[in-house]
Scaffold this active site. Sequence first.
Site, PDB file in Angstrom:
ATOM      1  N   GLU A  46      61.783   8.496  15.940  1.00  0.00           N
ATOM      2  CA  GLU A  46      62.032   9.710  16.725  1.00  0.00           C
ATOM      3  C   GLU A  46      63.181   9.526  17.695  1.00  0.00           C
ATOM      4  O   GLU A  46      63.524  10.458  18.442  1.00  0.00           O
ATOM      5  CB  GLU A  46      60.747  10.118  17.448  1.00  0.00           C
ATOM      6  CG  GLU A  46      59.609  10.431  16.489  1.00  0.00           C
ATOM      7  CD  GLU A  46      58.368  11.009  17.181  1.00  0.00           C
ATOM      8  OE1 GLU A  46      58.437  11.327  18.379  1.00  0.00           O
ATOM      9  OE2 GLU A  46      57.333  11.107  16.500  1.00  0.00           O
ATOM     10  N   CYS A  92      49.867  10.440  19.397  1.00  0.00           N
ATOM     11  CA  CYS A  92      49.461   9.591  20.520  1.00  0.00           C
ATOM     12  C   CYS A  92      50.473   8.468  20.742  1.00  0.00           C
ATOM     13  O   CYS A  92      50.465   7.841  21.805  1.00  0.00           O
ATOM     14  CB  CYS A  92      48.059   9.041  20.282  1.00  0.00           C
ATOM     15  SG  CYS A  92      47.873   8.125  18.751  1.00  0.00           S
ATOM     16  N   HIS A  93      51.354   8.242  19.754  1.00  0.00           N
ATOM     17  CA  HIS A  93      52.386   7.212  19.955  1.00  0.00           C
ATOM     18  C   HIS A  93      53.401   7.640  21.012  1.00  0.00           C
ATOM     19  O   HIS A  93      54.171   6.822  21.494  1.00  0.00           O
ATOM     20  CB  HIS A  93      53.107   6.924  18.627  1.00  0.00           C
ATOM     21  CG  HIS A  93      53.775   8.124  18.013  1.00  0.00           C
ATOM     22  ND1 HIS A  93      53.086   9.031  17.243  1.00  0.00           N
ATOM     23  CD2 HIS A  93      55.043   8.585  18.083  1.00  0.00           C
ATOM     24  CE1 HIS A  93      53.923   9.993  16.839  1.00  0.00           C
ATOM     25  NE2 HIS A  93      55.116   9.751  17.344  1.00  0.00           N
ATOM     26  N   ASN A 149      41.959   8.195  18.668  1.00  0.00           N
ATOM     27  CA  ASN A 149      42.522   9.392  18.010  1.00  0.00           C
ATOM     28  C   ASN A 149      42.323   9.270  16.497  1.00  0.00           C
ATOM     29  O   ASN A 149      42.883   8.385  15.864  1.00  0.00           O
ATOM     30  CB  ASN A 149      44.024   9.473  18.344  1.00  0.00           C
ATOM     31  CG  ASN A 149      44.742  10.578  17.570  1.00  0.00           C
ATOM     32  OD1 ASN A 149      44.103  11.448  16.982  1.00  0.00           O
ATOM     33  ND2 ASN A 149      46.064  10.520  17.581  1.00  0.00           N
ATOM     34  N   TYR A 199      50.003   8.121  30.198  1.00  0.00           N
ATOM     35  CA  TYR A 199      48.545   8.258  30.193  1.00  0.00           C
ATOM     36  C   TYR A 199      48.092   9.121  31.368  1.00  0.00           C
ATOM     37  O   TYR A 199      47.224   9.980  31.222  1.00  0.00           O
ATOM     38  CB  TYR A 199      47.880   6.875  30.251  1.00  0.00           C
ATOM     39  CG  TYR A 199      48.119   6.056  28.999  1.00  0.00           C
ATOM     40  CD1 TYR A 199      47.450   6.361  27.819  1.00  0.00           C
ATOM     41  CD2 TYR A 199      49.005   4.988  28.999  1.00  0.00           C
ATOM     42  CE1 TYR A 199      47.668   5.619  26.667  1.00  0.00           C
ATOM     43  CE2 TYR A 199      49.230   4.239  27.854  1.00  0.00           C
ATOM     44  CZ  TYR A 199      48.561   4.555  26.688  1.00  0.00           C
ATOM     45  OH  TYR A 199      48.784   3.832  25.551  1.00  0.00           O
TER      46      TYR A 199
END
Lengths: 155, 198
Positions: free
Chosen positions: B193, B165-166, B157, B134
């Site tokens: 991912e 945003c994850h 978002n 952040y």
Amino acid sequence: MSRLPPFQRFLDAHREDVWRYLVAAVGREAADDCFQETFIAAMRAYPRTRIENPRAWVLTIAHRKALDHHRARARRPVPVGAVPDAPAPPEAELLGDGVWERVGDLPPKQRAALLLRFAGDLSHREVAAALGCSEEAARRSAHEGLKRLREELAA
Amino acid sequence: MTEHLTPPTFDPADAAAAAARFSATAHPDVSYALIDSPVGTLVAATTDRGLACLSYSDHAGGIDAVLDHISAKISPRVLEAPARLDLVRRELDEYFERRRTAFDLDIDWSLVSPFGRRVLAATREIPFGEFSTYAHVAAEAGNAKASRAAGNALGSNPMPIVVPCHRVLHSGGKGIGNYTGGVHRKEALLRLEGVLLG
């Protein structure tokens, strides 16, 4: 809520009322074209603020599109052989959808008043707003239309 | 004969078909579709400019609330038109099959504030399989002290997954942080991912 719902919800809420009205006003075959025209015009005009009476609003648009359809058809020459089917016996017409074909032959004001009142299920007040006349005139047109239908069916 | 005419009979399926034809051929300001994904059903909405919203259908008040929001903030001329979301659907499918690591979709930023847009632009730069914090995203957006505000911008978002945003986590091992669709979804995306294992 002061804002309008997304147009998809408006379409879902009113599609059956508009369809039923148009089936009566222009017949099943032409109903789809008029339906498309109605909602294209409605979406174009769809404002961000509240519509007082969305159902009456969209049926008023459908009424105008039905008029356009009839005008366009009147300009076209009638093809040879396009003779209407022999009328069904009056009793059957009264009970079935055939009565709406007879409504289509009434004078314009009576036809419009009966269509909006009974196929559109609008109140006389809403019919008057749609036709731009007084409530009394809308009521009288519907009454005269019914009277004339009765006379024709009795003849 | 009474003072009454019976309305014509009609098949409701005909009305539904006419309405579907209208939605498919009309030109609304916003087209939307529901898209199935391994992390649940998504509400995707696009304008002529690009993707404006990709919402988890069980969050933010559900589908109706998402559409109300779009209607109020962008335009009420909103129609369900799945074919106009084909590209979004295809890129999402490829992403979930690990055949795509970056989205090529145009974005419509209408639902995002100016600061939020800077935060999300910085977030878009975080590559697949990596993560940021952040504080770092806040600095990239031009205000290093605004990590809480950056967190809020990420929390609202309007197009998660596509704007990843994850991939933004707390610094210093304080956990992975919140997520607009629920923390379990953040974990699922990070596992996909390869950032989170197991």
